[in-house]
Write a protein that holds these residues in place. Sequence first.
Motif, mmCIF file in Angstrom:
data_model
loop_
_atom_site.group_PDB
_atom_site.id
_atom_site.type_symbol
_atom_site.label_atom_id
_atom_site.label_comp_id
_atom_site.label_asym_id
_atom_site.label_seq_id
_atom_site.Cartn_x
_atom_site.Cartn_y
_atom_site.Cartn_z
ATOM 1 N N ARG A 12 0.842 -1.204 0.000
ATOM 2 C CA ARG A 12 0.000 0.000 0.000
ATOM 3 C C ARG A 12 0.878 1.257 0.000
ATOM 4 O O ARG A 12 0.616 2.213 -0.735
ATOM 5 C CB ARG A 12 -0.929 -0.022 1.211
ATOM 6 N N SER A 13 1.931 1.257 0.782
ATOM 7 C CA SER A 13 2.854 2.398 0.838
ATOM 8 C C SER A 13 3.538 2.614 -0.503
ATOM 9 O O SER A 13 3.718 3.759 -0.940
ATOM 10 C CB SER A 13 3.902 2.196 1.930
ATOM 11 N N ILE A 16 1.066 4.330 -2.782
ATOM 12 C CA ILE A 16 0.908 5.743 -2.432
ATOM 13 C C ILE A 16 2.128 6.548 -2.860
ATOM 14 O O ILE A 16 1.996 7.655 -3.394
ATOM 15 C CB ILE A 16 0.613 5.904 -0.921
ATOM 16 N N PHE A 51 -7.437 -0.145 -2.164
ATOM 17 C CA PHE A 51 -8.213 1.101 -2.200
ATOM 18 C C PHE A 51 -9.590 0.836 -2.790
ATOM 19 O O PHE A 51 -9.736 0.012 -3.691
ATOM 20 C CB PHE A 51 -7.491 2.159 -3.053
ATOM 21 N N GLN A 56 -10.040 7.676 -3.130
ATOM 22 C CA GLN A 56 -9.427 7.290 -1.851
ATOM 23 C C GLN A 56 -7.907 7.343 -1.978
ATOM 24 O O GLN A 56 -7.221 7.824 -1.070
ATOM 25 C CB GLN A 56 -9.877 5.894 -1.422
ATOM 26 N N SER A 59 -6.817 10.991 -1.923
ATOM 27 C CA SER A 59 -6.894 11.520 -0.565
ATOM 28 C C SER A 59 -5.716 11.062 0.289
ATOM 29 O O SER A 59 -5.060 11.869 0.956
ATOM 30 C CB SER A 59 -8.207 11.082 0.100
ATOM 31 N N GLU A 60 -5.432 9.779 0.255
ATOM 32 C CA GLU A 60 -4.327 9.253 1.057
ATOM 33 C C GLU A 60 -2.974 9.754 0.545
ATOM 34 O O GLU A 60 -2.052 9.972 1.328
ATOM 35 C CB GLU A 60 -4.389 7.736 1.111
ATOM 36 N N THR A 61 -2.885 9.957 -0.750
ATOM 37 C CA THR A 61 -1.654 10.490 -1.320
ATOM 38 C C THR A 61 -1.432 11.931 -0.874
ATOM 39 O O THR A 61 -0.298 12.319 -0.578
ATOM 40 C CB THR A 61 -1.683 10.385 -2.858
ATOM 41 N N ARG A 63 -2.375 13.228 1.966
ATOM 42 C CA ARG A 63 -1.904 13.136 3.359
ATOM 43 C C ARG A 63 -0.419 12.773 3.396
ATOM 44 O O ARG A 63 0.368 13.390 4.109
ATOM 45 C CB ARG A 63 -2.704 12.090 4.132
ATOM 46 N N VAL A 125 -10.010 16.442 2.227
ATOM 47 C CA VAL A 125 -8.658 16.047 2.648
ATOM 48 C C VAL A 125 -7.651 17.111 2.234
ATOM 49 O O VAL A 125 -6.781 17.504 3.023
ATOM 50 C CB VAL A 125 -8.276 14.668 2.074
#
Length: 190
Positions: A12-13, A16, A51, A56, A59-61, A63, A125
Amino acid sequence: MPYPEGHKMKVRSRIIESAAKAFRTNGIKDISVPYIMKGAGLTHGGFYAHFDNKEQLVSETCRFAISDTITLLQKAADQEKQEPKIHAVINLYLSPSHRDQKEIGCILPALSGEVSRASEEVRQVFTHELQRMIDFISDLAEIDQSIGSAVLSTMVGTIVLARSVNDSELSDSLLSSGRQHAKEIIKLSR
């Protein structure tokens, strides 16, 4: 044979990080999920195991990318021994290397124009992450939020313009003026 503990988070990391590089360089709209997955060294079929959708991921990117930028800027501030720490941040942010290395730079100048047309989730976000950057600048410079907003706006706007022109002298001049005026805003607020 099951994957080792933490494997899914590592994958996941990687996704991202690939997305951050791609979005910083090319924006959101023109980047596909398969392109991001390929950048992470994965096939696009595995995306939905991590994801729900591209929003999503965006958004996480955001952050991740703001945390990454704050960490980098904080390191520059921590290394400053002579000038006010905020000057080291301004100098790094408005440097030729930040202008020229979009793929590892701040995501705010890369996405600001595009986010206004993004989903409400992404805009929420992005708004929160923008506020984190304003807080970082304000706290480091020991200025109120309004002045911090003006300083960050000057910095982001300067990078956007410096990256937009095809005249290297003008681009360098924009960076220099931006550094000078961002510092002047802080100085005048005291």
